[in-house]
Design an enzyme around this catalytic site. Structure first.
Site, short mmCIF file in Angstrom:
data_model
loop_
_atom_site.label_atom_id
_atom_site.label_comp_id
_atom_site.label_asym_id
_atom_site.label_seq_id
_atom_site.Cartn_x
_atom_site.Cartn_y
_atom_site.Cartn_z
N GLY A 34 -5.12 -12.64 39.26
CA GLY A 34 -4.27 -11.97 38.28
C GLY A 34 -5.05 -10.95 37.48
O GLY A 34 -6.25 -11.10 37.25
N THR B 44 -5.39 -3.01 40.20
CA THR B 44 -4.94 -4.11 39.33
C THR B 44 -6.05 -4.56 38.38
O THR B 44 -5.86 -4.62 37.17
CB THR B 44 -4.48 -5.30 40.21
N LYS C 130 -15.74 -10.32 45.77
CA LYS C 130 -16.33 -11.50 46.45
C LYS C 130 -16.90 -11.17 47.83
O LYS C 130 -17.88 -11.78 48.25
CB LYS C 130 -15.32 -12.63 46.56
N GLY D 120 5.13 -10.48 45.29
CA GLY D 120 3.84 -9.83 45.06
C GLY D 120 2.70 -10.82 44.82
O GLY D 120 1.60 -10.42 44.47
N LYS E 172 -15.81 -17.48 48.76
CA LYS E 172 -16.04 -18.03 47.42
C LYS E 172 -16.93 -19.27 47.47
O LYS E 172 -17.84 -19.42 46.64
CB LYS E 172 -14.70 -18.33 46.75
N ASP F 58 -10.84 -15.97 52.36
CA ASP F 58 -11.14 -15.70 50.95
C ASP F 58 -11.84 -16.91 50.32
O ASP F 58 -12.89 -16.77 49.67
CB ASP F 58 -9.80 -15.40 50.23
N ILE G 158 -11.76 -18.08 35.55
CA ILE G 158 -12.47 -19.33 35.23
C ILE G 158 -13.97 -19.07 35.15
O ILE G 158 -14.55 -18.52 36.08
CB ILE G 158 -12.23 -20.40 36.33
N GLU H 238 -19.13 -12.79 37.64
CA GLU H 238 -18.34 -13.95 37.21
C GLU H 238 -16.95 -13.97 37.83
O GLU H 238 -16.42 -15.04 38.19
CB GLU H 238 -18.22 -13.93 35.67
N GLU I 176 -0.45 -11.02 49.59
CA GLU I 176 -0.64 -9.67 50.13
C GLU I 176 0.30 -9.45 51.32
O GLU I 176 0.71 -10.41 51.97
CB GLU I 176 -2.08 -9.52 50.65
N1 HSE Z 1 -6.20 -13.55 46.95
C1 HSE Z 1 -6.97 -14.27 45.99
C2 HSE Z 1 -6.23 -15.56 45.61
C3 HSE Z 1 -7.19 -13.40 44.78
O1 HSE Z 1 -5.07 -15.72 45.99
O2 HSE Z 1 -6.82 -16.43 45.00
C4 HSE Z 1 -8.31 -13.83 43.89
O3 HSE Z 1 -9.55 -13.79 44.52
#
Ligand code: HSE
Length: 402
Positions: free
Chosen positions: A297, A11, A100, A182, A200, A196, A131, A124, A185
């Site tokens: 995205g 993607t 990440k 979609g 971050k 996740d 962002i 970035e 996941e």
């Molecule tokens: N799975 C992550 C989200 C994708 O939903 O923000 C972007 O890191």
């Protein structure tokens, strides 16, 4: 002309190719040189795709080609990404990544490698998708002591929570719908369990403090236990429930936490809905500053990756100083983290017992279907104090308040 190679044609990788092709002349002008995608690496074939002629399956083709000066790593995961990135830097190539997991775990090491080789390791897109947040922290917010970073850092969970809130739906049914569309996941664990967001906030905190914040050390709770009923109470309180990744300095100690928080409409992150991300920072000179946009995205993420490519081209033979050493940043014990709590306990008419344990609280009446329980908001207290006071109650849930 600058030759680049893109590792991974998924993607984000296909987004990088699309962004460069669509805005080619604009990007070249900003970079000061023409950017040419010389190779795309993927294990798959893409018959009929425009990249068919530049597709390679052996990474050594890229590594050994001295004409390639920038490598874009958008494969995700630790391996083989780590080995490929390490080798690219070793060969004097700059690397731009959206990965990440890689940055959270090896950011300090790869930055040190890049410095030694006088190239750049840029990331970035690893936080907040499209962002700009890494470059602002590293290059703009250089004056302040940043004592708070708090962000809605995961679009999937923000989408789920927004749908639960606006449509009164249960977590499972929104997750299912998000998977069908979609947005989420097939294996949603990394998003819904907060892993996740944890990586971050670890990256952002590492950059802000200039030392390694290990994501394994960050207290992390996901959104799987948030229910429709919690949102009924949230509405009665004039609040929303958001999964926040937060790093906060209190009395000289830094606490890091990923968890659902109730926030009221005066909170800057209150109105960040759907797949959008928002990141709030507070500096001792600057006060609040907030970043908002699409945190995931194809094209937004690719836009951030290509902005790194432009930066890498502009800084050929110059390492952009990024302070993030391998020295560990000590985090405060989460048991000492202070906040108010929204609490639901089993049993009606528990008011007296609640006030005996917690002192003065604010009771919340939301719905007659919830009359077999007692809900209230506590004063600000430490996690360990809360745990002590709640003993003896049959706890349904508790949500921290920010
Ligand atoms: N799975 C992550 C989200 C994708 O939903 O923000 C972007 O890191």
């Amino acid at each position: 002309m600058v030759n680049i190679a893109v590792l991974g044609y998924g993607t984000v990788g296909s987004g990088v190719v699309e962004v460069i092709n669509t805005n080619h002349s604009h990007i070249n002008k900003r970079a000061g040189e023409e950017i040419n995608i010389k190779y795309v690496l993927d294990i798959r074939e893409f018959p009929g795709d425009p990249v068919e002629n530049i597709l390679v399956h052996d990474y050594n083709t890229i590594l050994e080609d001295d004409e390639v000066s920038v490598v874009v790593e958008v494969m995700g995961g630790i391996e083989p990404a780590y080995t490929f990135v390490k080798q690219a830097i070793e060969r004097g190539k700059s690397v731009c990544t959206s990965n990440k997991e890689l940055v959270a775990k090896y950011g300090a090491e790869l930055l040190a490698d890049a410095k030694e080789k006088n190239v750049n390791f840029l990331f970035e897109a690893s936080v907040g998708g499209g962002i700009p947040i890494i470059r602002p922290i590293n290059q703009s917010l250089t004056v302040d002591h940043i004592d708070l970073i708090s962000g809605i850092l995961n679009g999937t969970t923000n989408y789920i929570l927004t749908k639960m809130e606006t449509l009164g739906l249960a977590f499972e049914s929104v997750l299912k719908e998000a998977q069908e569309k979609g947005y989420a996941e097939r294996n949603p664990e990394a998003d819904v369990e907060g892993y996740d967001a944890c990586r971050k906030i670890a990256i952002l905190a590492s950059l802000v403090y200039g030392k390694q914040v290990d994501y394994e050390k960050i207290y992390t709770e996901g959104i799987t236990k948030i229910t429709r009923d919690d949102f009924i109470y949230a509405k009665a309180l004039g609040t929303s429930i958001k999964l926040l990744g937060t790093s906060k300095q209190i009395d000289g100690k830094v606490y890091a936490i990923v968890a659902p928080f109730m926030i009221d409409e005066s909170h800057p992150l209150y109105s960040i809905s759907g797949v959008y991300n928002g990141i709030l920072l507070h500096g001792d000179m600057l006060d609040n500053v907030m970043f908002y946009g699409r945190g995931a995205g194809k094209l937004p993420t690719a836009s951030a990756v290509v902005s790194d490519v432009v930066d890498a081209v502009k800084h050929r033979d110059t390492n952009i100083m990024t302070i993030w050493s391998a020295e560990k940043k000590k985090l405060g014990d989460i048991e000492d983290f202070s906040c108010a709590y929204f609490v639901r306990v089993k049993g009606s008419n528990m008011e007296e017992a609640v006030e005996q344990a917690f002192g003065s609280v604010k009771f919340v009446k939301a719905d007659e279907n919830l009359s077999s329980e007692t809900a209230f908001v506590t004063g600000v207290m430490k996690e360990k104090e809360f745990k002590e006071k709640i003993k003896g109650f049959d706890l349904i849930t508790r949500i921290r308040m920010a």
